[in-house]
Design an enzyme around this catalytic site. Structure first.
Site, PDB file in Angstrom:
ATOM      1  CB  CYS A   1      -0.872   0.059   1.259  1.00  4.46           C
ATOM      2  SG  CYS A   1      -1.717  -1.444   1.677  1.00  4.46           S
ATOM      3  CG  ASP A   2       3.168   4.839  -0.889  1.00  4.37           C
ATOM      4  OD1 ASP A   2       3.990   4.556  -0.004  1.00  4.37           O
ATOM      5  OD2 ASP A   2       3.042   5.992  -1.340  1.00  4.37           O
TER       6      ASP A   2
END
Length: 199
Positions: free
Chosen positions: A75-76
């Site tokens: 995730c980012d």
């Protein structure tokens, strides 16, 4: 039977969102230098959404190469104001500058999620939320930051929508989970598709 998912993140908040949704998850931090990966993308015409995807993919790939056979979620999130990307403020002065820059304007939170296994990308998604901050008086910003303290340094926008930061906004378009950095509904749908959770 539910299978364990590996979250390629040290974020206790993202892990809690998954656990609260009934997903068995193990957190393993990725060995990725985000700023080094991002540097060649600056001024290259790559969109803020694609920057988030590149970083999420790097995390998923890194951890999935170290955990053979595991389903890994990277995730980012990026915050974009026009063409400008924001990062977590280093100090309270940086937080003040962030809020001054965002005051009275609409910015976007681009939350990327990538599933990987054995170094291969299986799926990518970016959730986008639009947030319009009300016009903030500089003196109010100072008082607000004094109240919230170091929490302001833990997010790219120098605010927590789930806390007192909600007072900074006049309009929000997008779902809560995308705003806090994990577009949960598409992730759960993909986990069901993979057979990793009951559905």
């Amino acid at each position: 039977m539910a299978k364990k998912i590996i979250l390629a993140s040290g974020s206790p908040f993202r892990k809690a969102l998954l656990v609260n949704a009934g997903v068995t998850v193990e957190a393993v931090s990725a060995s990725v230098d985000e700023r080094a990966l991002e540097a060649p993308l600056q001024n290259s015409g790559v969109s803020p959404e694609d920057v988030a995807l590149v970083l999420a993919e790097a995390k998923a790939t890194d951890v999935s190469e170290r955990k053979p056979g595991a389903l890994v979620l990277g995730c980012d999130q990026t915050l974009s104001l026009g063409d400008e990307l924001f990062h977590k403020p280093a100090d309270m002065e940086g937080a003040r500058r962030h809020l001054l820059a965002l005051s009275g304007k609409t910015h976007h939170l681009n939350s990327a999620v990538v599933f990987g296994r054995d170094g291969q990308v299986l799926w990518r998604h970016v959730g986008i939320a639009s947030l319009t901050m009300r016009k903030l008086d500089p003196a109010f910003i100072g008082r607000h930051l004094a109240r919230v303290g170091a929490k302001a340094l833990s997010s790219v926008g120098a605010y927590q929508i789930e806390g007192e930061g909600i007072q900074l906004f006049e309009k929000i378009e997008g779902d809560y989970f995308t705003i806090v950095g994990l577009p949960l509904l598409p992730v759960l749908a993909k986990l069901r598709e993979f057979g990793a959770i009951d559905g």
